[in-house]
Design a protein around this motif. Structure first.
Motif, short mmCIF file in Angstrom:
data_model
loop_
_atom_site.label_atom_id
_atom_site.label_comp_id
_atom_site.label_asym_id
_atom_site.label_seq_id
_atom_site.Cartn_x
_atom_site.Cartn_y
_atom_site.Cartn_z
N THR A 104 0.74 -1.11 0.07
CA THR A 104 -0.05 -0.05 0.00
C THR A 104 0.92 1.28 0.10
OG1 THR A 104 -0.19 -0.04 2.29
CG2 THR A 104 -1.90 -1.11 1.31
N ALA A 105 0.14 2.35 -0.03
CA ALA A 105 0.83 3.61 -0.26
C ALA A 105 1.64 3.95 1.27
CB ALA A 105 -0.07 4.86 -0.36
N HIS A 106 1.17 3.88 2.39
CA HIS A 106 1.95 4.10 3.62
C HIS A 106 1.55 3.00 4.71
CE1 HIS A 106 -1.87 5.63 5.58
NE2 HIS A 106 -1.11 5.97 6.88
N ASP A 107 2.33 2.90 5.64
CA ASP A 107 2.41 1.69 6.42
C ASP A 107 1.33 1.78 7.56
OD1 ASP A 107 3.09 -0.75 7.69
OD2 ASP A 107 4.99 0.10 8.58
N ALA A 108 -0.01 1.68 7.09
CA ALA A 108 -1.14 1.72 7.89
C ALA A 108 -1.73 0.51 8.31
CB ALA A 108 -2.20 2.71 7.15
N PHE A 109 -1.35 -0.43 7.64
CA PHE A 109 -1.93 -1.88 7.73
C PHE A 109 -1.20 -2.90 8.49
CE2 PHE A 109 -3.93 0.20 4.10
CZ PHE A 109 -5.51 -0.16 4.24
N GLY A 110 -0.23 -2.41 9.49
CA GLY A 110 0.36 -3.27 10.44
C GLY A 110 -0.41 -3.98 11.32
N TYR A 111 -1.25 -3.56 11.95
CA TYR A 111 -2.25 -4.16 12.80
C TYR A 111 -2.92 -5.29 11.92
CZ TYR A 111 -1.22 -0.97 16.67
OH TYR A 111 -0.95 -0.12 17.47
N PHE A 112 -3.57 -4.94 10.78
CA PHE A 112 -4.30 -5.96 9.83
C PHE A 112 -3.28 -6.94 9.77
CE2 PHE A 112 -5.85 -7.39 5.99
CZ PHE A 112 -7.20 -7.46 6.21
N GLY A 113 -2.12 -6.76 9.54
CA GLY A 113 -1.31 -7.75 8.84
C GLY A 113 -0.81 -8.79 10.04
N ASP A 114 -0.70 -8.27 11.24
CA ASP A 114 -0.50 -9.29 12.73
C ASP A 114 -1.48 -9.87 12.87
OD1 ASP A 114 2.18 -7.99 12.56
OD2 ASP A 114 1.61 -6.49 14.28
N ALA A 115 -2.97 -9.45 12.87
CA ALA A 115 -3.96 -10.04 13.32
C ALA A 115 -4.42 -11.04 12.42
CB ALA A 115 -5.22 -8.88 13.39
N TYR A 116 -4.38 -10.85 11.22
CA TYR A 116 -4.83 -11.75 10.11
C TYR A 116 -3.97 -12.41 9.19
CZ TYR A 116 -8.71 -8.85 12.09
OH TYR A 116 -9.60 -8.32 12.69
N GLN A 117 -2.55 -12.41 9.52
CA GLN A 117 -1.72 -13.24 8.90
C GLN A 117 -1.52 -12.74 7.54
OE1 GLN A 117 -2.33 -17.23 10.43
NE2 GLN A 117 -2.03 -16.80 12.24
N ILE A 118 -1.10 -11.78 7.16
CA ILE A 118 -0.91 -11.21 5.78
C ILE A 118 0.39 -10.16 5.88
CG2 ILE A 118 -2.46 -9.45 5.85
CD1 ILE A 118 -2.90 -9.76 2.96
N GLU A 119 1.33 -10.45 5.12
CA GLU A 119 2.39 -9.63 4.97
C GLU A 119 2.17 -8.36 4.44
OE1 GLU A 119 7.12 -9.57 3.20
OE2 GLU A 119 6.08 -11.34 3.02
N VAL A 120 2.75 -7.34 4.99
CA VAL A 120 2.34 -5.82 4.74
C VAL A 120 3.62 -5.00 4.29
CG1 VAL A 120 1.24 -3.54 5.43
CG2 VAL A 120 0.18 -5.83 6.06
N ARG A 121 3.42 -4.45 3.38
CA ARG A 121 4.63 -3.41 2.66
C ARG A 121 4.02 -2.06 2.52
NH1 ARG A 121 10.09 -5.50 2.37
NH2 ARG A 121 9.94 -7.65 3.04
N GLY A 122 4.49 -1.12 3.07
CA GLY A 122 4.12 0.48 2.77
C GLY A 122 5.13 1.17 2.27
N LEU A 123 4.87 1.90 1.13
CA LEU A 123 5.76 2.71 0.48
C LEU A 123 6.29 3.93 1.44
CD1 LEU A 123 7.24 3.57 -1.99
CD2 LEU A 123 5.06 4.77 -2.75
N GLN A 124 5.50 4.37 2.05
CA GLN A 124 5.75 5.55 3.26
C GLN A 124 5.84 4.71 4.35
OE1 GLN A 124 2.90 8.65 1.02
NE2 GLN A 124 4.21 9.44 2.76
N GLY A 125 6.02 5.59 5.47
CA GLY A 125 6.12 4.93 6.93
C GLY A 125 4.71 5.27 7.48
N MET A 126 4.36 5.18 8.71
CA MET A 126 3.18 5.08 9.45
C MET A 126 2.43 6.71 9.29
SD MET A 126 3.86 3.03 12.72
CE MET A 126 4.58 1.26 12.62
N SER A 127 3.15 7.51 9.21
CA SER A 127 2.78 8.80 9.14
C SER A 127 2.84 9.39 7.39
CB SER A 127 3.60 9.82 9.72
OG SER A 127 3.19 11.16 9.70
N THR A 128 2.07 10.28 7.10
CA THR A 128 2.19 10.70 5.62
C THR A 128 2.63 12.06 5.53
OG1 THR A 128 -0.21 11.56 5.81
CG2 THR A 128 0.25 9.49 4.99
N GLU A 129 3.32 12.76 6.87
CA GLU A 129 3.80 13.80 6.93
C GLU A 129 4.96 14.17 5.93
OE1 GLU A 129 3.43 16.42 10.38
OE2 GLU A 129 3.42 14.59 11.49
N SER A 130 5.86 13.04 5.95
CA SER A 130 6.99 13.11 4.73
C SER A 130 6.62 12.26 3.60
CB SER A 130 8.34 12.54 5.61
OG SER A 130 8.15 11.19 6.15
N GLU A 131 7.07 12.86 2.43
CA GLU A 131 6.77 12.13 1.02
C GLU A 131 7.78 10.99 0.76
OE1 GLU A 131 6.71 14.74 -2.24
OE2 GLU A 131 5.10 15.97 -1.26
#
Length: 323
Positions: free
Chosen positions: A213-240
């Protein structure tokens, strides 16, 4: 004046002085606005609750039912990491009896405002009762110790529902039974949602179970439902995202032959397009698997404009693209 009266006079004056001081302090410490609000609720008026993000507005509306008037600040498509309160928002916060927000520095630019208002009225972070061992560590740019995207684990959001229930019950004990009943009904729906999400993600073959996905917002989703998650940006969208971030993610997708990448409704797609173009130059075709809701829900009045509808939309979009 007899001797006995003169002897008792100092003690009597002291007693009157203490009582007068207590009365003055009690009067000074009474917030006229809170007194007025309490009287209004006694006449059958609703509690005025203000919530920062849509997911919280949804909880307060479900639990509060007929006794609570909910006003949301951030609408569909709004990024809470970057949001700055307007004059209209300040009015909503000022008029509220109680304010609910996410906490964990999600509403970073509103944090100081919320802290100041908390000295005058209840300002409640719905994340406050989630066990510390259930929270994920934040990336350095977040300004917080923990990842704030707690709603992507449905069980975390169940804790938020319980927090709202307890706070409304304390504020309005007259209707505590109704808040409890509303919360129990909603929690039953969330248990079903948690089971549904788990079953659907498990239906994706393990090798294809990668969510990009575009930014690392789905970490809890990955941990809870066993899917690997990769985000282009970090958890915040303040920095491009920088060119190195784009290159690193592109190389990962090409190497692992990942077929789909996902947009987010509250994050511009420019950086994602750069990844897709970079992969094409490497001879690897990437498709957009769909648009997910991350930091904001869908439009108000639609199914996707509810928390349950938002999660189901995301799950169904992910499964369709990866399965």
């Amino acid at each position: 004046m007899n001797k006995q009266f003169k002897k008792a006079l100092p003690q009597w004056v002291a007693t009157v002085g203490v009582l007068s001081l207590a009365l003055v302090l009690a009067t000074a410490c009474t917030d006229p606005k809170k007194t007025e609000q309490g009287a209004a609720r006694g006449k059958g008026q609703k509690i005025k609750a203000t919530a920062t993000i849509g997911m919280i507005s949804d909880i307060v509306g479900k639990v509060g039912g007929a006794h609570v008037e909910v006003t949301g600040i951030m609408k569909s498509g709004v990024d809470p990491h970057l949001y700055k309160a307007s004059q209209g928002d300040m009015r909503k916060l000022d008029e509220a009896d109680v304010i609910f927000y996410n906490g964990l520095h999600l509403e970073g630019k509103m944090q100081d405002i919320l802290e100041k208002i908390s000295k005058q009225k209840p300002v409640i972070p719905v994340s406050k009762n989630i066990a510390q061992n259930q929270l994920r560590a934040a990336s350095p740019e977040m300004g917080s110790e923990y990842d704030p995207h707690i709603w992507f684990d449905v069980q975390n959001w169940m804790s938020a529902v319980e927090t709202v229930r307890d706070e409304l019950s304390e504020l309005d004990a007259t209707h505590a039974k109704d808040y409890k009943a509303n919360a129990e009904a909603y929690l039953a729906e969330l248990r079903e949602l948690d089971d549904y999400t788990r079953e659907q993600i498990a239906s994706i073959p393990q090798a294809q179970r990668v969510l990009v996905t575009a930014h690392d917002a789905f970490g809890y989703f990955g941990d809870a439902y066993q899917i690997e998650v990769r985000g282009l940006q970090g958890m915040s969208t303040e920095s491009e995202a920088g060119s190195q971030d784009v290159t690193k993610l592109r190389d990962y997708l090409v190497e692992h032959k990942i077929k789909a990448i996902f947009l987010e409704s509250s994050v511009p797609r420019k950086a994602i397009d750069a990844v897709i173009q970079g992969a094409e130059q490497q001879g690897h075709t990437l498709k957009v698997g769909g648009e997910l809701y991350s930091d904001a829900m869908g439009a108000e009045g639609t199914e996707d404009g509810t928390y349950i509808g938002m999660v189901k939309h995301n799950v169904n979009t992910i499964v369709k693209a990866l399965k």
